[in-house]
Design an enzyme around this catalytic site. Structure first.
Site, mmCIF file in Angstrom:
data_model
loop_
_atom_site.group_PDB
_atom_site.id
_atom_site.type_symbol
_atom_site.label_atom_id
_atom_site.label_comp_id
_atom_site.label_asym_id
_atom_site.label_seq_id
_atom_site.Cartn_x
_atom_site.Cartn_y
_atom_site.Cartn_z
ATOM 1 N N ARG A 18 0.830 -1.224 0.000
ATOM 2 C CA ARG A 18 0.000 0.000 0.000
ATOM 3 C C ARG A 18 0.854 1.260 0.000
ATOM 4 O O ARG A 18 0.568 2.213 -0.726
ATOM 5 C CB ARG A 18 -0.957 0.008 1.187
ATOM 6 C CG ARG A 18 -2.032 -1.065 1.082
ATOM 7 C CD ARG A 18 -2.889 -1.151 2.332
ATOM 8 N NE ARG A 18 -2.050 -1.501 3.468
ATOM 9 C CZ ARG A 18 -2.290 -1.158 4.713
ATOM 10 N NH1 ARG A 18 -3.366 -0.447 5.021
ATOM 11 N NH2 ARG A 18 -1.479 -1.536 5.682
ATOM 12 N N ASN A 36 -6.214 -3.004 2.563
ATOM 13 C CA ASN A 36 -6.150 -4.459 2.676
ATOM 14 C C ASN A 36 -7.552 -5.021 2.879
ATOM 15 O O ASN A 36 -8.393 -4.399 3.530
ATOM 16 C CB ASN A 36 -5.301 -4.871 3.885
ATOM 17 C CG ASN A 36 -3.827 -4.657 3.666
ATOM 18 O OD1 ASN A 36 -3.347 -4.522 2.547
ATOM 19 N ND2 ASN A 36 -3.072 -4.632 4.755
#
Length: 89
Positions: A18, A36
């Site tokens: 990320r 996530n």
């Protein structure tokens, strides 16, 4: 302006995926988020100039050095109002 929703599957959690996506998006002026999911995937929302979004999408398909993207699902989406910057969720 365009928007794309991506879902990356493979070894994409626990490898700074990320944060890596955020860096690529910010460097190209793309806004959105990466989050996530419980199934081990990472959802990525990209919004901005078509060429910039396409460049980030290509980068996400390859992933960072310690990740492994086995499959990338991608779809066009309607741009959202109020997005500023790129968020790691």
């Amino acid at each position: 302006m365009i928007a794309r929703r991506l879902v990356a599957r493979g070894l994409v959690q626990g490898v700074n995926f990320r944060g890596w996506v955020r860096d690529r998006a910010e460097s190209r002026g793309v806004v959105g988020f990466a989050t996530n999911h419980g199934d081990g995937s990472v959802e990525v929302w990209l919004q901005g100039d078509a060429d910039a979004v396409a460049a980030v999408e290509r980068a996400v398909a390859d992933g960072p050095p310690h990740a492994r993207v086995d499959r990338l699902e991608a779809e066009d989406a309607a741009p959202r109002d109020g997005l500023a910057g790129f968020e790691r969720r």
